[in-house]
Design a protein around this motif. Structure first.
Motif, mmCIF file in Angstrom:
data_model
loop_
_atom_site.group_PDB
_atom_site.id
_atom_site.type_symbol
_atom_site.label_atom_id
_atom_site.label_comp_id
_atom_site.label_asym_id
_atom_site.label_seq_id
_atom_site.Cartn_x
_atom_site.Cartn_y
_atom_site.Cartn_z
ATOM 1 N N ILE A 93 0.615 -1.002 0.099
ATOM 2 C CA ILE A 93 -0.007 -0.488 0.263
ATOM 3 C C ILE A 93 1.539 1.308 0.279
ATOM 4 N N ARG A 94 1.860 1.555 0.943
ATOM 5 C CA ARG A 94 2.372 2.181 1.279
ATOM 6 C C ARG A 94 3.345 2.658 -0.532
ATOM 7 N N GLU A 95 3.729 1.814 -1.110
ATOM 8 C CA GLU A 95 4.095 1.823 -2.295
ATOM 9 C C GLU A 95 4.269 2.023 -3.172
ATOM 10 N N ARG A 96 2.707 1.143 -3.390
ATOM 11 C CA ARG A 96 2.171 1.709 -4.705
ATOM 12 C C ARG A 96 0.405 3.111 -4.500
ATOM 13 N N VAL A 97 0.541 3.427 -3.572
ATOM 14 C CA VAL A 97 -0.812 3.869 -3.283
ATOM 15 C C VAL A 97 -0.050 5.752 -1.936
ATOM 16 N N GLY A 98 0.841 4.992 -1.157
ATOM 17 C CA GLY A 98 1.481 6.401 -0.758
ATOM 18 C C GLY A 98 1.182 6.171 1.193
ATOM 19 N N ASP A 99 1.741 7.286 1.606
ATOM 20 C CA ASP A 99 1.764 6.816 2.990
ATOM 21 C C ASP A 99 -0.054 6.956 3.495
ATOM 22 N N ILE A 100 -0.299 5.729 4.165
ATOM 23 C CA ILE A 100 -2.322 6.388 4.579
ATOM 24 C C ILE A 100 -2.012 5.510 5.918
ATOM 25 N N THR A 101 -3.003 5.988 6.588
ATOM 26 C CA THR A 101 -2.871 5.279 8.409
ATOM 27 C C THR A 101 -3.782 3.928 8.155
ATOM 28 N N PRO A 102 -2.908 3.448 9.187
ATOM 29 C CA PRO A 102 -3.808 1.772 8.710
ATOM 30 C C PRO A 102 -5.805 1.771 8.740
ATOM 31 N N ASN A 103 -5.874 3.191 9.861
ATOM 32 C CA ASN A 103 -7.473 2.730 10.328
ATOM 33 C C ASN A 103 -8.220 3.588 8.714
ATOM 34 N N ALA A 104 -7.326 4.252 7.742
ATOM 35 C CA ALA A 104 -7.942 4.759 7.115
ATOM 36 C C ALA A 104 -7.742 3.222 5.574
#
Length: 274
Positions: free
Chosen positions: A136-147
């Motif tokens: 997810i970090r690699e393909r989407v970007g930083d995002i909180t686990p809850n999101a």
């Protein structure tokens, strides 16, 4: 001109509402409601020093509304929620562009979970694994686990045919594309719902003609798609895919033989018989 009008006009002189008497009147009512016989808290002039508050005041004036503090706070919250929703939507579009990579990993992790636990994982179990969060970090970007749940990765991967699930808890399992990937173009590449419909139609037709469900080997050997390509590689393959077909309700069991499941029967009622 009342003093509050002077204050409102002075503040608005630096905005697109300069010399707008209607906007001045609305802002004056917020700054000094008592001068207009209104019983509510006044808008502190210093509130406009906050950029978010200033933007909300201008937006309310543009709507023709009095920028009271409750209205400003409500609008700020609404704008923040809208902004977050738009951000998640943008991230979701990024996720969709890599859905095969996400689906492949989800299916692999889900399959491994079944092997180890003899039951499917929860969504949280699978979405919060280190490999998933890293992808997810690699393909989407930083995002909180809850999101992460708002990316709808499970639903997107299901539509793409990588996983299957139903309303039952822990029903998540690897789907058609996970099982068929190893066979390449030796088996049908038709979409997952087409495969499910083909299976249900074959089972129904066989039962109508033979008076009984087919053996698994018959289903594996005889079922073809509209291009004449086999749907299953062999009997072992169809038995491996039995789980997702049953989970998605395309198939059910009668004395351990395949028959159309609830979803398969619904598809048959919509399809004219030949």
């Amino acid at each position: 001109m009342p003093p509050c009008d002077d204050i409102a006009a002075a503040w608005l002189s630096r905005t697109e509402f300069a010399d707008d008497r209607t906007a001045v009147g609305l802002l004056s009512r917020a700054i000094s409601p008592r001068e207009y016989a209104l019983k509510r808290d006044s808008l502190p002039v210093t509130a406009a020093a906050d950029p978010r508050t200033a933007a909300a005041i201008l937006e309310l004036l543009e709507r023709g509304q009095v920028p009271t503090m409750p209205a400003i706070r409500t609008l700020i919250v609404q704008n923040e929620m809208r902004g977050e929703a738009e951000r998640i939507e943008r991230l979701g579009r990024r996720a969709q562009r890599s859905i095969d990579d996400f689906g492949r990993l989800l299916a692999q992790l889900t399959h491994e979970y079944w092997v180890m636990n003899d039951v499917g994982p929860t969504r949280r179990d699978i979405l919060h694994t280190d490999p998933m969060l890293e992808l997810i970090r690699e393909r989407v970007g930083d995002i909180t686990p809850n999101a992460v749940k708002h990316l709808w990765l499970i639903e997107r991967a299901q539509r793409a045919g990588w996983i299957a699930y139903n309303a039952e808890p822990r029903s998540l399992c690897a789907g058609r594309r996970f099982h068929s990937a190893k066979y390449g173009n030796r088996v049908s590449l038709r979409p997952v719902n087409t495969i499910g419909s083909l299976v249900a139609s074959f089972l129904d037709r066989h039962h109508t003609e033979q008076g009984r469900p087919p053996r698994w080997s018959v289903l594996a050997h005889d079922l073809r798609d509209d291009r004449g390509r086999r749907v299953f590689n062999d009997t072992a393959d169809v038995r491996a895919q039995q789980q997702w077909l049953t989970t998605a309700e395309w198939l059910a069991l009668a004395d351990d033989l395949p028959v159309p499941g609830p979803r398969g029967r619904r598809a048959l009622t919509r399809k004219p018989r030949r």
